[in-house]
Design a protein around this motif. Structure first.
Motif, PDB file in Angstrom:
ATOM      1  N   TRP A  80       1.101  -0.995  -0.059  1.00  0.00           N
ATOM      2  CA  TRP A  80      -0.107   0.038  -0.374  1.00  0.00           C
ATOM      3  C   TRP A  80       1.103   1.170   0.321  1.00  0.00           C
ATOM      4  O   TRP A  80       0.034   2.004  -0.795  1.00  0.00           O
ATOM      5  CB  TRP A  80      -0.747  -0.249   1.644  1.00  0.00           C
ATOM      6  N   SER A  81       1.805   1.253   0.103  1.00  0.00           N
ATOM      7  CA  SER A  81       2.584   2.585   0.917  1.00  0.00           C
ATOM      8  C   SER A  81       4.014   2.556   0.785  1.00  0.00           C
ATOM      9  O   SER A  81       4.906   1.076   1.784  1.00  0.00           O
ATOM     10  CB  SER A  81       2.432   3.564   2.333  1.00  0.00           C
ATOM     11  N   THR A  82       4.706   2.774   0.301  1.00  0.00           N
ATOM     12  CA  THR A  82       5.886   3.186  -0.194  1.00  0.00           C
ATOM     13  C   THR A  82       7.041   3.742   0.826  1.00  0.00           C
ATOM     14  O   THR A  82       6.775   5.297   0.551  1.00  0.00           O
ATOM     15  CB  THR A  82       6.816   2.912  -1.912  1.00  0.00           C
ATOM     16  N   PRO A  83       7.674   3.901   1.299  1.00  0.00           N
ATOM     17  CA  PRO A  83       8.037   5.138   2.647  1.00  0.00           C
ATOM     18  C   PRO A  83       9.290   5.582   1.929  1.00  0.00           C
ATOM     19  O   PRO A  83       9.873   6.730   2.291  1.00  0.00           O
ATOM     20  CB  PRO A  83       8.270   4.583   4.242  1.00  0.00           C
ATOM     21  N   GLY A  84      10.176   4.767   1.417  1.00  0.00           N
ATOM     22  CA  GLY A  84      10.998   5.406   0.445  1.00  0.00           C
ATOM     23  C   GLY A  84      13.064   5.426   1.232  1.00  0.00           C
ATOM     24  O   GLY A  84      12.828   4.586   2.553  1.00  0.00           O
ATOM     25  N   ALA A  85      13.239   5.955   1.009  1.00  0.00           N
ATOM     26  CA  ALA A  85      14.646   6.082   2.049  1.00  0.00           C
ATOM     27  C   ALA A  85      14.997   7.132   3.032  1.00  0.00           C
ATOM     28  O   ALA A  85      15.583   6.832   3.692  1.00  0.00           O
ATOM     29  CB  ALA A  85      15.886   6.700   1.367  1.00  0.00           C
ATOM     30  N   TYR A  86      13.256   7.130   3.511  1.00  0.00           N
ATOM     31  CA  TYR A  86      13.511   8.180   4.656  1.00  0.00           C
ATOM     32  C   TYR A  86      13.269   7.308   6.081  1.00  0.00           C
ATOM     33  O   TYR A  86      13.109   6.346   6.118  1.00  0.00           O
ATOM     34  CB  TYR A  86      12.157   9.328   4.404  1.00  0.00           C
ATOM     35  N   THR A  87      12.801   7.918   6.988  1.00  0.00           N
ATOM     36  CA  THR A  87      13.052   7.107   8.388  1.00  0.00           C
ATOM     37  C   THR A  87      11.398   6.446   8.157  1.00  0.00           C
ATOM     38  O   THR A  87      10.577   6.758   7.993  1.00  0.00           O
ATOM     39  CB  THR A  87      11.796   8.029   9.573  1.00  0.00           C
ATOM     40  N   PRO A  88      11.613   4.957   8.501  1.00  0.00           N
ATOM     41  CA  PRO A  88      10.151   4.287   8.406  1.00  0.00           C
ATOM     42  C   PRO A  88       9.235   4.073   8.774  1.00  0.00           C
ATOM     43  O   PRO A  88       9.210   5.768  10.350  1.00  0.00           O
ATOM     44  CB  PRO A  88      11.212   2.714   9.028  1.00  0.00           C
ATOM     45  N   GLU A  89       8.058   3.986   8.430  1.00  0.00           N
ATOM     46  CA  GLU A  89       6.682   4.381   9.186  1.00  0.00           C
ATOM     47  C   GLU A  89       6.928   3.455  10.061  1.00  0.00           C
ATOM     48  O   GLU A  89       7.183   2.205  10.477  1.00  0.00           O
ATOM     49  CB  GLU A  89       5.847   3.926   7.958  1.00  0.00           C
ATOM     50  N   VAL A  90       6.801   4.071  11.609  1.00  0.00           N
ATOM     51  CA  VAL A  90       6.159   3.349  12.813  1.00  0.00           C
ATOM     52  C   VAL A  90       5.080   3.243  12.775  1.00  0.00           C
ATOM     53  O   VAL A  90       4.766   2.411  14.408  1.00  0.00           O
ATOM     54  CB  VAL A  90       7.134   3.901  13.731  1.00  0.00           C
ATOM     55  N   THR A  91       3.959   4.261  12.606  1.00  0.00           N
ATOM     56  CA  THR A  91       2.394   3.512  12.863  1.00  0.00           C
ATOM     57  C   THR A  91       1.604   3.432  11.357  1.00  0.00           C
ATOM     58  O   THR A  91       1.382   4.341  10.910  1.00  0.00           O
ATOM     59  CB  THR A  91       1.784   4.914  14.151  1.00  0.00           C
ATOM     60  N   TYR A  92       0.452   2.821  12.764  1.00  0.00           N
ATOM     61  CA  TYR A  92      -0.085   2.684  10.704  1.00  0.00           C
ATOM     62  C   TYR A  92      -1.948   2.634  11.299  1.00  0.00           C
ATOM     63  O   TYR A  92      -1.940   2.160  12.386  1.00  0.00           O
ATOM     64  CB  TYR A  92      -0.328   0.630   9.838  1.00  0.00           C
ATOM     65  N   LYS A  93      -2.609   3.065  10.350  1.00  0.00           N
ATOM     66  CA  LYS A  93      -3.777   3.259  11.151  1.00  0.00           C
ATOM     67  C   LYS A  93      -5.401   2.523   9.584  1.00  0.00           C
ATOM     68  O   LYS A  93      -5.096   4.050   8.791  1.00  0.00           O
ATOM     69  CB  LYS A  93      -4.512   4.530  11.274  1.00  0.00           C
ATOM     70  N   TRP A  94      -6.012   1.436   9.899  1.00  0.00           N
ATOM     71  CA  TRP A  94      -7.322   1.168   8.391  1.00  0.00           C
ATOM     72  C   TRP A  94      -8.175   1.950   8.755  1.00  0.00           C
ATOM     73  O   TRP A  94      -8.129   1.266  10.121  1.00  0.00           O
ATOM     74  CB  TRP A  94      -6.374  -0.123   8.236  1.00  0.00           C
ATOM     75  N   ASN A  95      -8.916   1.914   7.777  1.00  0.00           N
ATOM     76  CA  ASN A  95     -10.025   2.123   7.782  1.00  0.00           C
ATOM     77  C   ASN A  95     -10.650   1.676   6.629  1.00  0.00           C
ATOM     78  O   ASN A  95     -10.700   1.464   5.535  1.00  0.00           O
ATOM     79  CB  ASN A  95     -10.484   3.494   7.898  1.00  0.00           C
ATOM     80  N   PHE A  96     -11.190   0.135   7.065  1.00  0.00           N
ATOM     81  CA  PHE A  96     -12.111  -0.538   5.665  1.00  0.00           C
ATOM     82  C   PHE A  96     -13.274  -0.196   5.079  1.00  0.00           C
ATOM     83  O   PHE A  96     -14.230  -1.206   4.557  1.00  0.00           O
ATOM     84  CB  PHE A  96     -11.894  -2.246   6.959  1.00  0.00           C
ATOM     85  N   GLY A  97     -13.271   0.894   5.998  1.00  0.00           N
ATOM     86  CA  GLY A  97     -14.792   1.764   4.834  1.00  0.00           C
ATOM     87  C   GLY A  97     -16.196   1.164   5.200  1.00  0.00           C
ATOM     88  O   GLY A  97     -17.014   1.738   4.943  1.00  0.00           O
ATOM     89  N   ASP A  98     -16.443   0.513   6.561  1.00  0.00           N
ATOM     90  CA  ASP A  98     -17.186  -0.539   7.154  1.00  0.00           C
ATOM     91  C   ASP A  98     -17.282  -0.157   8.658  1.00  0.00           C
ATOM     92  O   ASP A  98     -18.208  -0.831   9.541  1.00  0.00           O
ATOM     93  CB  ASP A  98     -17.818  -2.016   6.903  1.00  0.00           C
ATOM     94  N   PHE A  99     -17.256   0.997   9.308  1.00  0.00           N
ATOM     95  CA  PHE A  99     -16.945   1.146  10.512  1.00  0.00           C
ATOM     96  C   PHE A  99     -15.845   0.848  11.395  1.00  0.00           C
ATOM     97  O   PHE A  99     -15.979   0.331  12.646  1.00  0.00           O
ATOM     98  CB  PHE A  99     -18.297   1.185  11.393  1.00  0.00           C
ATOM     99  N   THR A 100     -14.893  -0.052  10.892  1.00  0.00           N
ATOM    100  CA  THR A 100     -14.095  -1.365  11.255  1.00  0.00           C
ATOM    101  C   THR A 100     -12.273  -0.447  10.888  1.00  0.00           C
ATOM    102  O   THR A 100     -12.174  -0.183   9.511  1.00  0.00           O
ATOM    103  CB  THR A 100     -14.431  -2.722  11.241  1.00  0.00           C
TER     104      THR A 100
END
Length: 254
Positions: free
Chosen positions: A37-57
């Motif tokens: 889904w997301s490519t952080p490239g050569a910068y500081t790695p992503e450390v938090t993730y928040k998914w929204n599935f579109g059905d209130f979950t």
């Protein structure tokens, strides 16, 4: 439940990877935030993730899976934040298909006829639909099938994203035997008499039966030729003619 989703604008696979023999199973899998889904490239790695599935979950893991309980169109989003607090968000629209078919049928009315019909209505999928009554060998776009013989038919509906409904078996029946008749008659006594009669007994088809002798009836007949139309409860009919009442020999006694 069947699901279709596109990842065309993102890194990673562009097609769903959880497809079974006939349809998707309704579960989003391999939703890896970094690899797909997301490519952080050569910068500081992503450390938090928040998914929204579109059905209130939603979810907070890097790699998530999710199953939908109903068909529909959903917007799935992933929000990420790296160690320096820089945010990133990506969104994709997915279509969840759960094709179901409702069926109305009318069996064959007359023995060995081809007047049966099947009407199929689809819901829960992605329009337009295609309809089959031969297990998927051939399809039409109306869901209406007419001029059918008695027999067994397998109904399947396919939607615009190739998801299929569960196969349903429909049996069209017909009367057990053909509509036929037997006759008996009483001839007139003498040439000028009107005391003959004809009796028609129908069997087969679908009872009850009706007998149409036209303007006259079947009793009090003079010598001649008569015609009758026999119909059953399903309006199956035949016309029988040339029933002739004959004169008996009359002798005058002095």
């Amino acid at each position: 439940m069947a699901v279709y989703y596109r990842l065309d604008q993102l890194a990673g696979s562009t097609t769903a990877t959880d497809k079974s023999t006939n349809s998707f199973d309704g579960t989003l899998t391999n939703m890896d935030a970094v690899n797909v889904w997301s490519t952080p490239g050569a910068y500081t790695p992503e450390v938090t993730y928040k998914w929204n599935f579109g059905d209130f979950t939603g979810g907070t893991s890097q790699s998530e899976s999710h199953s939908y309980t109903s068909a529909g169109t959903y917007i799935v989003s992933l929000s990420t934040k790296d160690a320096t607090g820089c945010p990133n968000i990506v969104k994709e629209t997915i279509v969840v298909s759960n094709v179901t078919a409702s069926i109305e049928s009318e069996s064959v009315k007359c023995f060995n006829a081809n007047n049966g019909s099947i009407t199929v209505t689809a819901t829960g999928g992605v329009e337009p639909y295609s309809y089959s009554i031969d297990g998927g060998t051939s399809y039409n776009t109306t869901g209406m099938f007419t001029d059918l013989n008695a027999g067994s038919y397998t109904v399947i509906v396919t939607d615009a994203i190739s998801c299929e409904s569960s196969a349903q078996n429909v049996v069209l029946t017909q009367p057990a035997s053909e509509l036929v008749f037997s006759t008996s008659q009483e001839n007139v006594v003498c040439s000028d008499d009107a005391n003959g009669s004809i009796t028609i007994t129908a069997t087969g088809g679908t009872a009850p039966y009706t007998y149409d002798w036209g303007a006259g009836g079947n009793t009090g007949l003079s010598a001649g030729t008569y015609t009758v139309t026999v119909s059953d409860a399903n309006a199956c009919s035949f016309t029988a003619s040339s029933f002739r009442t004959r004169r008996r020999h009359c002798f005058a006694h002095f």
